[in-house]
Write a protein that holds these residues in place. Structure first.
Motif, PDB file in Angstrom:
ATOM      1  N   UNK A 123     -10.886   9.089 -20.814  1.00 36.65           N
ATOM      2  CA  UNK A 123     -11.403   9.512 -22.085  1.00 36.65           C
ATOM      3  C   UNK A 123     -11.048  10.882 -22.377  1.00 36.65           C
ATOM      4  N   UNK A 124     -10.405  11.047 -23.566  1.00 38.89           N
ATOM      5  CA  UNK A 124      -9.982  12.678 -23.829  1.00 38.89           C
ATOM      6  C   UNK A 124     -10.654  13.105 -24.914  1.00 38.89           C
ATOM      7  N   UNK A 125     -11.097  14.549 -24.747  1.00 37.43           N
ATOM      8  CA  UNK A 125     -11.964  14.913 -25.714  1.00 37.43           C
ATOM      9  C   UNK A 125     -10.868  16.080 -26.427  1.00 37.43           C
ATOM     10  N   UNK A 126     -10.895  15.993 -27.873  1.00 40.32           N
ATOM     11  CA  UNK A 126     -10.063  17.056 -28.734  1.00 40.32           C
ATOM     12  C   UNK A 126     -10.848  17.475 -29.763  1.00 40.32           C
TER      13      UNK A 126
ATOM     14  N   UNK B 203     -19.545 -11.003 -15.152  1.00 40.24           N
ATOM     15  CA  UNK B 203     -18.206 -11.433 -16.230  1.00 40.24           C
ATOM     16  C   UNK B 203     -17.871 -10.258 -16.832  1.00 40.24           C
ATOM     17  N   UNK B 204     -19.050  -9.214 -17.424  1.00 36.65           N
ATOM     18  CA  UNK B 204     -18.818  -8.097 -18.201  1.00 36.65           C
ATOM     19  C   UNK B 204     -19.291  -7.069 -17.343  1.00 36.65           C
ATOM     20  N   UNK B 205     -18.678  -5.769 -17.731  1.00 32.75           N
ATOM     21  CA  UNK B 205     -19.002  -4.450 -16.886  1.00 32.75           C
ATOM     22  C   UNK B 205     -18.826  -3.439 -17.805  1.00 32.75           C
ATOM     23  N   UNK B 206     -19.650  -2.565 -18.191  1.00 37.06           N
ATOM     24  CA  UNK B 206     -19.626  -1.561 -19.109  1.00 37.06           C
ATOM     25  C   UNK B 206     -19.147  -0.235 -18.215  1.00 37.06           C
ATOM     26  N   UNK B 207     -18.360   0.482 -18.778  1.00 35.24           N
ATOM     27  CA  UNK B 207     -17.911   1.529 -18.085  1.00 35.24           C
ATOM     28  C   UNK B 207     -18.816   2.607 -17.667  1.00 35.24           C
ATOM     29  N   UNK B 208     -18.895   2.852 -16.292  1.00 37.10           N
ATOM     30  CA  UNK B 208     -20.062   3.601 -15.993  1.00 37.10           C
ATOM     31  C   UNK B 208     -19.957   5.152 -16.427  1.00 37.10           C
ATOM     32  N   UNK B 209     -18.726   5.564 -16.843  1.00 35.52           N
ATOM     33  CA  UNK B 209     -18.716   6.967 -17.520  1.00 35.52           C
ATOM     34  C   UNK B 209     -18.488   6.889 -18.767  1.00 35.52           C
ATOM     35  N   UNK B 210     -18.818   5.652 -19.381  1.00 33.86           N
ATOM     36  CA  UNK B 210     -18.827   5.477 -20.975  1.00 33.86           C
ATOM     37  C   UNK B 210     -19.655   6.110 -21.777  1.00 33.86           C
ATOM     38  N   UNK B 211     -20.720   6.520 -21.062  1.00 33.27           N
ATOM     39  CA  UNK B 211     -21.936   7.014 -21.717  1.00 33.27           C
ATOM     40  C   UNK B 211     -21.735   8.351 -22.794  1.00 33.27           C
ATOM     41  N   UNK B 212     -20.669   9.007 -22.405  1.00 36.58           N
ATOM     42  CA  UNK B 212     -20.262  10.153 -23.352  1.00 36.58           C
ATOM     43  C   UNK B 212     -20.019   9.668 -24.693  1.00 36.58           C
ATOM     44  N   UNK B 213     -19.481   8.270 -24.800  1.00 34.91           N
ATOM     45  CA  UNK B 213     -19.264   7.943 -26.183  1.00 34.91           C
ATOM     46  C   UNK B 213     -20.383   7.475 -27.050  1.00 34.91           C
ATOM     47  N   UNK B 214     -21.194   7.032 -26.263  1.00 35.10           N
ATOM     48  CA  UNK B 214     -22.695   6.527 -27.356  1.00 35.10           C
ATOM     49  C   UNK B 214     -23.810   7.419 -27.003  1.00 35.10           C
ATOM     50  N   UNK B 215     -23.924   8.630 -26.582  1.00 40.23           N
ATOM     51  CA  UNK B 215     -24.880   9.385 -26.371  1.00 40.23           C
ATOM     52  C   UNK B 215     -24.563  11.016 -26.644  1.00 40.23           C
ATOM     53  N   UNK B 216     -25.722  11.624 -27.397  1.00 42.46           N
ATOM     54  CA  UNK B 216     -25.417  13.156 -27.169  1.00 42.46           C
ATOM     55  C   UNK B 216     -26.060  13.620 -25.933  1.00 42.46           C
ATOM     56  N   UNK B 217     -26.009  15.161 -26.012  1.00 42.04           N
ATOM     57  CA  UNK B 217     -26.615  15.951 -24.902  1.00 42.04           C
ATOM     58  C   UNK B 217     -27.901  15.605 -24.572  1.00 42.04           C
ATOM     59  N   UNK B 218     -28.294  15.313 -23.600  1.00 41.26           N
ATOM     60  CA  UNK B 218     -29.793  15.382 -22.778  1.00 41.26           C
ATOM     61  C   UNK B 218     -30.374  16.607 -23.529  1.00 41.26           C
ATOM     62  N   UNK B 219     -29.638  17.710 -23.937  1.00 44.39           N
ATOM     63  CA  UNK B 219     -30.413  18.882 -24.568  1.00 44.39           C
ATOM     64  C   UNK B 219     -30.834  18.573 -25.785  1.00 44.39           C
TER      65      UNK B 219
ATOM     66  N   UNK C 108     -17.187   0.954 -24.152  1.00 44.32           N
ATOM     67  CA  UNK C 108     -16.006   0.315 -23.545  1.00 44.32           C
ATOM     68  C   UNK C 108     -16.480  -0.261 -22.151  1.00 44.32           C
ATOM     69  N   UNK C 109     -15.674  -1.160 -21.677  1.00 37.80           N
ATOM     70  CA  UNK C 109     -15.869  -1.953 -20.443  1.00 37.80           C
ATOM     71  C   UNK C 109     -14.857  -2.843 -20.055  1.00 37.80           C
ATOM     72  N   UNK C 110     -15.126  -3.657 -19.055  1.00 33.89           N
ATOM     73  CA  UNK C 110     -14.019  -4.563 -18.779  1.00 33.89           C
ATOM     74  C   UNK C 110     -14.728  -6.136 -18.689  1.00 33.89           C
ATOM     75  N   UNK C 111     -13.931  -7.051 -18.799  1.00 34.85           N
ATOM     76  CA  UNK C 111     -14.471  -8.280 -19.110  1.00 34.85           C
ATOM     77  C   UNK C 111     -13.578  -9.295 -18.138  1.00 34.85           C
ATOM     78  N   UNK C 112     -14.050 -10.326 -17.513  1.00 30.05           N
ATOM     79  CA  UNK C 112     -13.264 -11.343 -16.911  1.00 30.05           C
ATOM     80  C   UNK C 112     -12.545 -12.292 -17.962  1.00 30.05           C
ATOM     81  N   UNK C 113     -11.552 -12.839 -17.601  1.00 28.86           N
ATOM     82  CA  UNK C 113     -10.845 -13.805 -18.417  1.00 28.86           C
ATOM     83  C   UNK C 113     -11.853 -15.044 -19.067  1.00 28.86           C
ATOM     84  N   UNK C 114     -12.786 -15.282 -18.205  1.00 27.03           N
ATOM     85  CA  UNK C 114     -13.638 -16.497 -18.786  1.00 27.03           C
ATOM     86  C   UNK C 114     -14.470 -16.005 -20.049  1.00 27.03           C
ATOM     87  N   UNK C 115     -14.541 -14.538 -20.420  1.00 28.44           N
ATOM     88  CA  UNK C 115     -15.327 -14.199 -21.412  1.00 28.44           C
ATOM     89  C   UNK C 115     -14.338 -14.182 -22.739  1.00 28.44           C
ATOM     90  N   UNK C 116     -15.077 -14.765 -23.668  1.00 32.41           N
ATOM     91  CA  UNK C 116     -14.239 -14.858 -24.922  1.00 32.41           C
ATOM     92  C   UNK C 116     -14.925 -14.143 -26.191  1.00 32.41           C
TER      93      UNK C 116
END
Length: 310
Positions: free
Chosen positions: A189-192, A212-228, A242-250
């Motif tokens: 994840x790049x910040x510009x 079957x579904x796994x949210x990205x463990x460091x993806x929180x920066x994409x959906x939240x603002x600073x704790x401050x 973002x996250x990963x999915x198994x092939x069984x998930x449609x």
């Protein structure tokens, strides 16, 4: 021999010793070891060992609802589309054998759906951002011995969207999310801001999540603002999950605030986004379904998933 002659002889001997020491000074005090060359060889050797071991790393962690649906794909995400800035693309059931028109042999591959490029960000702009991020990483490699993440053609861009500045990182900008599958899975994840790469968050390898579904463990920066800024977010706020999915998930859906977005499925990854118009305290709610419509994952039932925002 008189005392005067003895003293004269001692002075002669002392003077000769000084001359011999001066002549042999190089032998007694050799020149310094070539530290820069030794360090370069050490850095190269460390890179070889890291590559051979496939060690996981996190590089330069830098440091984010009205419905804004991203068109979802079936068949476990094996569908393609030409990346554009619009949403609601129609997906074909399998990935085309030839590259998409936006992907070139010297650049990254495009996302599976047009809706993964948001906020009128073009594929060319996202690819340029990825190039800058990787150049940013190479600078870190030179100065800190970090692992080289390779070149843009090794990656596929799965998300590009605006980023909202906050108290921790002032100034709006852009996020570019890209992944590499071979020789090992890499997600960055790049910040510009103002056209310059300012931070790069990287994870290497599978997270090992059995679901079957796994949210990205460091993806929180994409959906939240600073704790401050807790309780005082800048709105409206563009978010992504973002996250990963198994092939069984449609199908994967993500609810955040007062709206639900259907995620795009992109070669083992899911990508959802929306526009938040109200302050929230609860994290995005993620659900996954199989081809028959059966619920196979619910983040509310996932003990490893953080259900509230910090």
């Amino acid at each position: 021999m008189s005392d005067e002659q003895a003293r004269e002889r001692e002075r002669d001997i002392e003077e000769r010793v000084r001359e011999l020491l001066a002549e042999d000074a190089y032998t007694i005090r050799p020149s310094p070891a070539p530290y820069p060359a030794i360090r370069r060889r050490g850095v190269v050797e460390r890179r070889r060992r890291v590559a051979a071991a496939g060690a996981a790393l996190v590089t330069l962690a830098a440091l984010p609802v009205g419905a804004y649906a991203v068109g979802g794909g079936g068949g476990g995400g094996s569908s393609t589309g030409t990346p554009q800035s619009s949403v609601g693309a129609t997906l074909s059931p399998t990935r085309a054998a030839t590259p998409t028109p936006s992907a070139t042999p010297s650049g990254p591959a495009g996302p599976a759906t047009a809706g993964q490029l948001l906020d009128q960000i073009t594929f060319a702009q996202a690819a340029d951002g990825l190039d800058k991020c990787l150049a940013y990483n190479k600078g870190a490699v030179r100065h800190a011995g970090s692992v080289d993440l390779g070149t843009a053609e090794d990656y596929r861009i799965i998300l590009a969207m605006n980023s909202t500045g906050d108290s921790n990182a002032p100034g709006d900008g852009m996020y570019v999310v890209a992944v590499q599958e071979r020789p090992q899975r890499i997600r960055l994840i790049c910040t510009l801001r103002n056209g310059t790469a300012e931070g790069l968050n990287t994870s290497v390898g599978d997270d090992g999540a059995p679901g079957a579904v796994s949210a990205d463990i460091n993806g929180g920066k994409l959906y939240q603002q600073s704790f401050l800024d807790k309780g005082h977010w800048k709105l409206p706020f563009r978010w992504g999950v973002i996250g990963t999915v198994k092939s069984s998930v449609s199908k994967v859906t993500v609810s955040y605030g007062d709206a639900t977005s259907q995620a795009a499925l992109d070669h083992g990854w899911f990508v959802a986004s929306g526009l938040l118009k109200q302050q929230v305290t609860v994290a995005p709610h993620i659900k996954g379904y199989d081809a028959g419509g059966t619920l196979v994952y619910d983040s509310d039932q996932d003990e490893s998933y953080e259900k509230t925002l910090p």
